[in-house]
Design a protein around this motif. Structure first.
Motif, PDB file in Angstrom:
ATOM      1  N   PHE A 225      73.029 -47.925  79.137  1.00 37.85           N
ATOM      2  CA  PHE A 225      71.734 -47.890  78.360  1.00 37.85           C
ATOM      3  C   PHE A 225      71.695 -46.844  77.278  1.00 37.85           C
ATOM      4  CE2 PHE A 225      67.726 -45.332  78.531  1.00 37.85           C
ATOM      5  CZ  PHE A 225      66.886 -46.125  77.857  1.00 37.85           C
ATOM      6  N   ALA A 226      71.517 -47.182  76.088  1.00 47.10           N
ATOM      7  CA  ALA A 226      71.540 -46.399  74.886  1.00 47.10           C
ATOM      8  C   ALA A 226      70.148 -46.032  74.215  1.00 47.10           C
ATOM      9  CB  ALA A 226      72.555 -46.775  73.862  1.00 47.10           C
ATOM     10  N   HIS A 227      69.961 -44.599  74.065  1.00 50.93           N
ATOM     11  CA  HIS A 227      68.447 -44.424  73.285  1.00 50.93           C
ATOM     12  C   HIS A 227      68.455 -44.823  71.854  1.00 50.93           C
ATOM     13  CE1 HIS A 227      67.378 -41.078  76.490  1.00 50.93           C
ATOM     14  NE2 HIS A 227      67.903 -41.934  77.167  1.00 50.93           N
ATOM     15  N   SER A 228      69.432 -45.686  71.476  1.00 52.42           N
ATOM     16  CA  SER A 228      69.102 -46.200  70.086  1.00 52.42           C
ATOM     17  C   SER A 228      70.068 -47.625  70.133  1.00 52.42           C
ATOM     18  CB  SER A 228      69.551 -45.439  68.914  1.00 52.42           C
ATOM     19  OG  SER A 228      71.001 -45.254  68.815  1.00 52.42           O
ATOM     20  N   ASP A 229      69.712 -48.479  69.469  1.00 50.53           N
ATOM     21  CA  ASP A 229      70.513 -49.678  69.024  1.00 50.53           C
ATOM     22  C   ASP A 229      71.870 -49.344  68.460  1.00 50.53           C
ATOM     23  OD1 ASP A 229      68.503 -51.276  70.496  1.00 50.53           O
ATOM     24  OD2 ASP A 229      67.762 -51.862  68.508  1.00 50.53           O
ATOM     25  N   TYR A 230      71.873 -48.504  67.491  1.00 47.94           N
ATOM     26  CA  TYR A 230      73.041 -48.261  66.871  1.00 47.94           C
ATOM     27  C   TYR A 230      74.131 -47.381  67.640  1.00 47.94           C
ATOM     28  CZ  TYR A 230      74.938 -46.940  62.205  1.00 47.94           C
ATOM     29  OH  TYR A 230      75.560 -46.984  61.388  1.00 47.94           O
ATOM     30  N   GLY A 260      70.934 -54.604  62.994  1.00 43.44           N
ATOM     31  CA  GLY A 260      69.570 -54.170  63.880  1.00 43.44           C
ATOM     32  C   GLY A 260      69.653 -54.751  65.381  1.00 43.44           C
ATOM     33  N   GLY A 261      68.820 -54.065  66.165  1.00 44.40           N
ATOM     34  CA  GLY A 261      68.744 -54.479  67.387  1.00 44.40           C
ATOM     35  C   GLY A 261      68.293 -56.041  67.522  1.00 44.40           C
ATOM     36  N   LEU A 262      67.629 -56.434  66.809  1.00 48.25           N
ATOM     37  CA  LEU A 262      67.258 -57.825  66.916  1.00 48.25           C
ATOM     38  C   LEU A 262      68.262 -58.766  66.708  1.00 48.25           C
ATOM     39  CD1 LEU A 262      63.647 -57.906  65.124  1.00 48.25           C
ATOM     40  CD2 LEU A 262      64.267 -57.482  67.673  1.00 48.25           C
ATOM     41  N   GLN A 263      68.977 -58.457  65.641  1.00 48.89           N
ATOM     42  CA  GLN A 263      70.157 -59.340  65.280  1.00 48.89           C
ATOM     43  C   GLN A 263      71.483 -59.313  66.403  1.00 48.89           C
ATOM     44  OE1 GLN A 263      70.490 -61.343  62.421  1.00 48.89           O
ATOM     45  NE2 GLN A 263      72.098 -62.227  64.009  1.00 48.89           N
TER      46      GLN A 263
END
Length: 623
Positions: A225-230, A260-263
């Motif tokens: 679990f990461a606090h950002s998609d990056y 990006g997270g959606l992709q």
């Protein structure tokens, strides 16, 4: 003249500033000075985080829609002292409005308050302390963390497993809240373990390097679990290099575009992500409303976070990118069903009138029903709205719990629900579109802050707290906020507390009981609304004491009756809780009918009115 000259200086240097500080690669269109109406300064905490780069880009894109608006960006490079200087320089240059995303909430609070005395201020992402700003737009990080925890517990199902958490910079309060929410949920599952935590400072490469080291140490990792998609992408790359395919990756941000997270969800790199809007686009929209002196503007906007998985990512992208060509309500009036909890107070009656007036002015057909402070009546009313097929349902819940079943029925019928004035307890945030109302916790804090500010010594003060309806959101939250502040001043002690049910008669009865027990040992009355304070005033007078003098009284609502009591010297302070929610509710209804998503919470702007300024403040009151 100094302000005008400052604007001209800004405009003449604008292209240079944007190129150097905003990272803009596009050629800006030349515009004459006469076309510029507003200059907005943007003080950014840093441009290292991809999230903040996107925030700036959203600000820039939204501002570009308005030829009379110019933006000046500054970058604090993660240095609070530099950000203080940046704000000072922007103010000297004569900006009309400041948008700031603080590097550190505490360190930036004084300069934000200083700027707020001169111009409107919009705070993004990290809230400063207190209420010295015009508008705050930012996520509910603890809620996002909880939702991530719930999702990951679902992924691990009954088998359990090992989880690694990847955080942003250590010590940031908003990120601590996000982690706390996540761990609060995960801690409920004995078979799920958070085996390690990585601090990757939002950097993909750093997350990849640290994850590579961790994979050598822990061969069995089930979820990251990461606090950002990056950062989640960096961790994924580390696992891929080692040939590990069984790990699930969950991130936060949910941006569109490459990487990006959606992709990443669509490509199967991430199992899921949770959207965390930057607020940049909304900041410009509200900035223009503020600068054009629009009425009924909120104090806080809490955007909704959406869970995005492979099951709904395409639908979500379509809904956010597609402009609806056919508006189903374009040729007919919108129908709103509203269930009011009752008419128990002057505040509630003013609230009802505001809703009726606003609906009429907005040309919205309103079906208005009163619940007589009975939950079963309100549930029956909501079911009648569903049966009638209204477009939107709104209601002010009498208590917090017990609404899940009827709201699930509304959801199944495809009818969005808006909570007005009072919130509910629910494990499923999708059951309602938004909450519009006050920050009840802050109202309790404000009452307490006023009280502790009245006493200069440490002599004990005995307080009677007259609470609102049992299990109602305002009663619970006003009690919580008051206690939070009072706990720092041990000389202030609540010696008696009971529910007056938000009615004058109830307040009078509770105060009679308190006086019978404690008599002239009572120093302060804190009432959760003005009506109960008015009842307490009657009881105090009947007992032979002087309200407002022998016993200080502070209450919440700021109604006409409260101002009259202050002018008569019988009430010492009232904290505003505006009932004039009608215009904001109608705007929310129209927004829903355009197919747009509402913020999770829309918090109204309110003040504090002590007796000393009551005569002056009373002139502009509308209820």
């Amino acid at each position: 003249m100094q302000l005008v000259r400052g604007k001209y200086c800004i405009i003449s240097l604008l292209i240079f500033v944007i190129a150097m500080l905003g990272g803009c690669q596009r050629q800006e269109r030349q515009v004459s000075q006469d076309q510029v109406k507003f200059v907005i300064g943007v003080s950014q905490a840093n441009l290292i985080e991809p999230w903040r780069i996107i925030m700036n880009e959203e600000i820039r894109e939204e501002a570009a829609k308005h030829s009379d608006v110019r933006i000046v960006f500054t970058d604090a490079v993660q240095n609070s002292e530099k950000q203080v200087r940046d704000v000072g320089e922007l103010l000297q240059q004569g900006i009309d409005l400041l948008i700031i995303s603080p590097n550190d909430s505490v360190a930036l609070t004084p300069v934000v308050a200083q700027a707020y005395k001169k111009i409107p201020v919009i705070v993004l992402d990290r809230a400063v302390e207190g209420y010295d700003y015009t508008l705050y737009i930012g996520p509910d990080n603890k809620s996002i963390g909880r939702e991530a925890g719930k999702y990951i517990s679902e992924l691990l199902n009954k088998t359990g497993g090992n989880v690694v958490e990847i955080q942003g910079p250590s010590g940031v309060p908003s990120l601590q809240e996000r982690s706390a929410g996540f761990r609060e949920v995960i801690g409920k599952y004995a078979n799920i373990s958070i085996i390690d935590t990585i601090v990757a400072d939002w950097q993909r490469d750093k997350a990849e390097d640290k994850m590579t080291e961790l994979l050598d140490q822990y061969p069995k990792i089930d979820v990251v679990f990461a606090h950002s998609d990056y950062m989640a992408l960096g961790a994924y790359k580390a696992a891929k290099k080692k040939g590990l395919t069984g790990i699930k990756f969950v991130g936060i941000d949910g941006f569109s575009g490459p990487n990006g997270g959606l992709q990443l969800v669509e490509d199967g790199v991430l199992q899921g992500t949770f959207t965390c809007l930057t607020g940049g686009r909304e900041a410009i929209q509200y900035a223009l409303d503020i600068l054009n002196h629009e009425k009924g503007l909120p104090k806080k906007i809490i955007p909704r976070s959406n869970k995005i998985t492979l099951a709904n990512v395409l639908e979500y992208v379509k809904s956010t990118n597609e402009v609806k060509k056919n508006n189903p309500t374009s040729n007919r009036r919108i129908v709103l069903g509203f269930s009011q909890l009752g008419a128990e107070s002057d505040w509630r009656r003013a609230n009802s009138q505001s809703i009726k007036t606003a609906a009429r002015e907005a040309d919205i057909e309103l079906i208005f029903l009163e619940g007589d402070q009975r939950q079963e009546t309100q549930i029956r009313d909501i079911r009648s709205f569903i049966a009638q097929g209204v477009d939107v349902i709104a209601f002010s819940p009498v208590i917090e719990s017990g609404w899940t079943e009827v709201l699930e029925e509304a959801k199944a019928a495809g009818i969005p629900v808006v909570l007005s004035d009072r919130a509910i307890k629910s494990n499923d945030a999708s059951l309602y579109a938004s909450f519009i109302g006050s920050d009840f916790v802050e109202e309790g804090r404000r009452a307490a802050r006023w009280l502790v500010g009245q006493k200069k010594d440490t002599q004990q003060q005995n307080i009677v707290e007259i609470e609102g309806t049992f299990d109602s959101a305002p009663a619970l939250d006003r009690k919580k906020g008051f206690a939070e502040i009072i706990s720092n001043y041990p000389e202030n002690r609540v010696i008696y507390s009971a529910s007056g049910d938000f009615t004058e008669a109830g307040g009078q009865e509770i105060m009679k009981s308190a006086l019978a027990l404690y008599g002239n040992k009572i120093d302060v009355v804190y009432a959760h609304n003005d009506d109960m304070a008015l009842g307490a005033i009657k009881a105090i007078e009947e007992y032979g004491l002087r309200p407002g003098k022998d016993i200080l009284i502070v209450s919440v609502d700021a109604t006409e009756a409260a101002f009259k009591a202050m002018l008569a010297g019988k009430l010492n302070c009232t904290v505003e809780c505006t009932p004039l929610l009608g215009p904001q509710l109608m705007q929310a209804v129209k927004t829903l009918m355009m197919g747009r998503q509402l913020p999770m919470r829309i918090i109204t702007s309110e003040g504090v009115f002590p007796a000393e300024t009551a005569r002056k403040d009373h002139v502009n009151r509308k209820y």
